[in-house]
Design a protein around this motif. Structure first.
Motif, short mmCIF file in Angstrom:
data_model
loop_
_atom_site.label_atom_id
_atom_site.label_comp_id
_atom_site.label_asym_id
_atom_site.label_seq_id
_atom_site.Cartn_x
_atom_site.Cartn_y
_atom_site.Cartn_z
N GLU A 182 -14.52 -10.30 52.42
CA GLU A 182 -15.98 -11.54 53.25
C GLU A 182 -16.56 -11.52 54.23
O GLU A 182 -16.34 -10.33 55.41
N ASP A 229 -19.30 -11.96 56.32
CA ASP A 229 -18.45 -12.53 57.24
C ASP A 229 -17.99 -12.68 58.43
O ASP A 229 -18.11 -12.43 59.52
N SER A 287 -24.83 -13.93 53.91
CA SER A 287 -24.14 -14.22 54.61
C SER A 287 -23.38 -14.64 52.75
O SER A 287 -24.14 -14.87 52.34
N GLY A 288 -22.30 -15.01 52.92
CA GLY A 288 -21.09 -14.86 52.03
C GLY A 288 -20.86 -14.24 50.80
O GLY A 288 -20.07 -14.49 50.02
N ASP A 289 -21.70 -13.27 50.72
CA ASP A 289 -20.99 -11.92 49.72
C ASP A 289 -19.41 -10.99 50.91
O ASP A 289 -19.42 -11.53 51.44
#
Length: 91
Positions: free
Chosen positions: A35, A37, A83-85
Motif C-alpha cells: 500500500e 501510504d 493515497s490508498g493505491d
C-alpha cells in the motif's frame, strides 16, 4: 532471498531495523504489492536515518545490485499514485 542488506554499522539497532524494513518494503512492492501510504511512511523513516541523497543513492544502488529491485523506481511510482493505491512493480 539470500543476501545481506546494505547497512551502516554506525547506526543504532533501531535504525538498522528500520532500514531493513525499508528494503523489505521495496521487496514487497515487487513480490506481493504494498500500500502506497505504508511504503511512504517507511520511506520517511528511512530518510530520517539516511538524509543525504548521495548516501541514499549509494545504499539503494547496492541494494539493487544484490536484489535486482530498484528503490528509486518504487518510490517514484509511489509519489505518482494517490493515497490508498497499491504498488505492484514488474521486474
Amino acid at each position: 532471498m539470500e543476501y545481506q542488506y546494505p547497512i551502516d554499522y554506525h547506526w543504532t539497532t533501531d535504525e538498522i531495523v528500520d532500514v531493513i524494513k525499508f528494503y523489505e518494503a521495496i521487496e514487497r512492492a515487487y513480490e506481493k504489492g504494498i500500500e502506497r501510504d505504508e511504503l511512504l511512511t517507511i520511506y520517511r523513516r528511512f530518510k530520517e536515518i539516511v538524509p543525504s541523497k548521495a548516501e541514499e543513492k549509494t545504499l539503494c544502488g547496492e541494494f539493487e545490485d544484490i536484489s535486482g529491485y530498484s528503490s528509486y523506481r518504487v518510490i517514484k511510482k509511489a509519489k505518482d499514485l494517490s493515497s490508498g493505491d497499491n504498488i505492484m512493480m514488474k521486474q
